[in-house]
Design a protein around this motif. Sequence first.
Motif, PDB file in Angstrom:
ATOM      1  N   HIS A  25       0.838  -1.210   0.000  1.00 41.31           N
ATOM      2  CA  HIS A  25       0.000   0.000   0.000  1.00 41.31           C
ATOM      3  C   HIS A  25       0.870   1.256   0.000  1.00 41.31           C
ATOM      4  O   HIS A  25       0.607   2.201  -0.750  1.00 41.31           O
ATOM      5  N   GLU A  26       1.899   1.288   0.828  1.00 43.89           N
ATOM      6  CA  GLU A  26       2.791   2.454   0.885  1.00 43.89           C
ATOM      7  C   GLU A  26       3.571   2.629  -0.418  1.00 43.89           C
ATOM      8  O   GLU A  26       3.767   3.752  -0.884  1.00 43.89           O
ATOM      9  N   LEU A  27       4.028   1.527  -0.991  1.00 43.81           N
ATOM     10  CA  LEU A  27       4.714   1.624  -2.285  1.00 43.81           C
ATOM     11  C   LEU A  27       3.776   2.202  -3.340  1.00 43.81           C
ATOM     12  O   LEU A  27       4.168   3.084  -4.116  1.00 43.81           O
ATOM     13  N   ALA A  28       2.543   1.725  -3.367  1.00 39.06           N
ATOM     14  CA  ALA A  28       1.565   2.215  -4.344  1.00 39.06           C
ATOM     15  C   ALA A  28       1.254   3.688  -4.115  1.00 39.06           C
ATOM     16  O   ALA A  28       1.165   4.466  -5.070  1.00 39.06           O
ATOM     17  N   ALA A  29       1.104   4.091  -2.867  1.00 42.82           N
ATOM     18  CA  ALA A  29       0.806   5.502  -2.557  1.00 42.82           C
ATOM     19  C   ALA A  29       1.969   6.401  -2.968  1.00 42.82           C
ATOM     20  O   ALA A  29       1.761   7.492  -3.492  1.00 42.82           O
ATOM     21  N   THR A  30       3.180   5.931  -2.737  1.00 39.58           N
ATOM     22  CA  THR A  30       4.357   6.706  -3.120  1.00 39.58           C
ATOM     23  C   THR A  30       4.492   6.752  -4.633  1.00 39.58           C
ATOM     24  O   THR A  30       4.826   7.785  -5.212  1.00 39.58           O
TER      25      THR A  30
END
Length: 69
Positions: A25-30
């Motif tokens: 999720h954090e990779l996608a948001a970044t």
Amino acid sequence: MRSSQTERLLMDLTEVTFADAAFVHELAATHDLPGRLVLIGPLTSPVRRLLDITGTRGRFHIVFDQIAA
């Protein structure tokens, strides 16, 4: 730190031994921020497996994408 002014974010994943849905999720948001997220490998087996299972590995720019020993 993520910012709309970030031009490029390099993330070294060579020693990541655990990753879960929150990580993806954090990779996608970044990745969705302006600029470019670059993941640096080689990816460890757990990270590679998670990105494969979630179908997200192809979404990211990964350099030195080799299986770590």
